[in-house]
Write a protein that holds these residues in place. Structure first.
Motif, short mmCIF file in Angstrom:
data_model
loop_
_atom_site.label_atom_id
_atom_site.label_comp_id
_atom_site.label_asym_id
_atom_site.label_seq_id
_atom_site.Cartn_x
_atom_site.Cartn_y
_atom_site.Cartn_z
N THR A 117 0.99 -1.11 0.31
CA THR A 117 0.33 -0.12 -0.07
C THR A 117 0.66 0.90 -0.25
O THR A 117 0.51 2.05 -1.05
CB THR A 117 -0.98 0.09 1.06
OG1 THR A 117 -1.47 -1.06 1.05
CG2 THR A 117 -1.87 1.81 1.28
N TYR A 118 2.06 1.49 1.21
CA TYR A 118 2.26 2.37 0.79
C TYR A 118 3.58 3.04 -0.74
O TYR A 118 3.68 3.60 -1.22
CB TYR A 118 3.67 1.87 2.09
CG TYR A 118 3.16 3.11 3.26
CD1 TYR A 118 3.43 3.84 3.95
CD2 TYR A 118 1.88 2.52 3.98
CE1 TYR A 118 2.77 4.57 4.95
CE2 TYR A 118 1.90 2.86 5.80
CZ TYR A 118 1.85 3.98 6.00
OH TYR A 118 0.82 4.44 6.65
N GLU A 119 4.06 1.55 -0.75
CA GLU A 119 5.02 1.25 -2.09
C GLU A 119 4.25 2.11 -3.16
O GLU A 119 4.87 2.07 -4.01
CB GLU A 119 5.80 0.00 -2.49
CG GLU A 119 6.83 0.30 -3.11
CD GLU A 119 7.43 0.87 -2.93
OE1 GLU A 119 8.12 1.16 -3.52
OE2 GLU A 119 7.77 1.10 -1.82
N SER A 120 3.41 1.26 -3.29
CA SER A 120 1.96 2.11 -4.77
C SER A 120 1.86 3.52 -4.27
O SER A 120 2.49 3.76 -5.65
CB SER A 120 0.79 0.60 -4.28
OG SER A 120 -0.14 1.51 -5.82
N ALA A 121 1.54 3.88 -3.52
CA ALA A 121 1.85 5.04 -3.27
C ALA A 121 2.81 5.78 -4.01
O ALA A 121 2.52 6.85 -4.59
CB ALA A 121 0.96 6.14 -1.88
N ARG A 122 3.62 5.95 -3.98
CA ARG A 122 5.07 5.87 -3.68
C ARG A 122 5.50 6.40 -5.48
O ARG A 122 6.29 6.83 -5.48
CB ARG A 122 6.66 5.78 -2.57
CG ARG A 122 7.72 6.21 -3.05
CD ARG A 122 9.10 5.49 -2.65
NE ARG A 122 8.96 4.07 -3.45
CZ ARG A 122 9.53 3.51 -4.58
NH1 ARG A 122 10.13 5.18 -4.85
NH2 ARG A 122 9.79 2.80 -5.50
N THR A 123 5.28 4.89 -5.82
CA THR A 123 5.43 5.01 -6.87
C THR A 123 4.47 5.66 -8.34
O THR A 123 5.47 5.82 -8.85
CB THR A 123 5.14 3.68 -7.18
OG1 THR A 123 6.23 2.51 -6.79
CG2 THR A 123 4.95 2.96 -9.10
N GLN A 124 3.43 5.87 -7.88
CA GLN A 124 2.63 7.03 -8.31
C GLN A 124 3.38 7.75 -8.09
O GLN A 124 2.87 9.18 -9.24
CB GLN A 124 1.28 6.69 -8.23
CG GLN A 124 0.25 4.89 -7.92
CD GLN A 124 -1.36 5.16 -7.81
OE1 GLN A 124 -1.71 6.41 -7.53
NE2 GLN A 124 -1.95 4.33 -7.00
N LYS A 125 3.54 8.21 -7.04
CA LYS A 125 3.61 10.20 -7.17
C LYS A 125 4.71 9.96 -7.32
O LYS A 125 4.75 11.26 -8.20
CB LYS A 125 4.42 10.44 -5.14
CG LYS A 125 3.04 10.69 -4.20
CD LYS A 125 3.11 10.86 -3.15
CE LYS A 125 2.19 11.71 -2.27
NZ LYS A 125 2.86 11.85 -1.60
N ALA A 126 5.89 9.05 -7.66
CA ALA A 126 7.20 9.60 -8.46
C ALA A 126 6.75 9.49 -10.17
O ALA A 126 7.25 10.33 -10.95
CB ALA A 126 8.06 7.69 -8.62
#
Length: 251
Positions: free
Chosen positions: A208-217
């Motif tokens: 969940t946290y990694e998906s948000a980080r990837t989308q922001k990048a």
């Protein structure tokens, strides 16, 4: 004549009396469920009088509410939440969210009284449980205020994910304790089954946290590309070499 009991003062006597009532609530709810929480049973199990209950708690509802507040996993965080936010705010509560979920699983599985309280909350609309539920929500809001910034600008919903994980914990534990059967082939009454669920919780929260980080990048790269594409190009200017006036042909 046997040894005399040491008198520790009225305050200690009052504390012991209150604890007897609270212990009686726990014993009754474990054996008979929430339907057994009536004054007659509480007086009988505690060995105390109703007048003492009224003196120390005011009424039976206040006694039950005090008991649940002392046992509730989420209400127990109230005194710690400010310090926890200070400690984990730097990574938006990533590690904290994972540990809270796993600790809740352990606590709820081991606490028969709280299992009965959650069953009560699911089966009946009760003002005591409603107030405690609202307090849980207020506590959750403070924690989400720490986690939400990590997910702004993405379609990852940390609140919905948390709701599913917490609800899943409640259902898995209650299903195991009261039906004594597997759920999706997992038996959380075994160490192996419990560890499988904990690994799944870690994976869910991490993804969940990694998906948000990837989308922001990705969003950042897209916006940067658009900026470069819309930037007005600067025309190349030819540099003219200097020539003395004597070398310029006159027409």
């Amino acid at each position: 004549m046997g040894p005399q009991r040491k008198y520790n003062g009225p305050k200690n006597n009052s504390t012991r009396t209150m604890q007897k009532f609270l212990d009686a609530v726990g014993e009754i709810i474990t054996k008979y469920g929430y339907s057994g929480l009536v004054i007659k049973n509480i007086a009988e199990v505690s060995g105390l009088r109703r007048s003492q209950l009224d003196h120390h708690f005011g009424n039976i509802n206040n006694l039950i509410e005090t008991y649940i507040r002392n046992k509730d996993y989420w209400v127990g965080f109230t005194q710690q939440v400010t310090e926890l936010i200070k400690q984990h705010g730097g990574n938006y509560g990533r590690e904290l969210a994972e540990s809270i979920m796993i600790n809740q699983l352990d606590y709820f599985y081991q606490n028969r009284e709280m299992q009965q309280v959650i069953l009560w909350q699911l089966c009946e609309r009760n003002p005591i449980l409603f107030r405690i539920g609202e307090e849980r929500e207020q506590l959750g809001e403070r924690l989400f205020n720490m986690t939400d910034p990590h997910f702004h600008g993405t379609d990852v919903d940390i609140r919905a994910v948390s709701a599913l994980v917490i609800a899943g914990i409640y259902h898995l534990v209650l299903h195991s304790q009261y039906n004594d059967s597997l759920f999706c082939g997992v038996d959380i009454s075994t160490d192996q089954g419990m560890e499988r669920i904990k690994r799944a919780i870690r994976l869910i929260m991490s993804n969940t946290y990694e998906s948000a980080r990837t989308q922001k990048a990705e969003n950042s790269n897209t916006q940067s590309g658009r900026y470069r594409a819309t930037k007005t190009p600067v025309r190349d200017r030819r540099r003219r070499s200097y020539r003395p006036s004597s070398q310029i042909k006159k027409r």
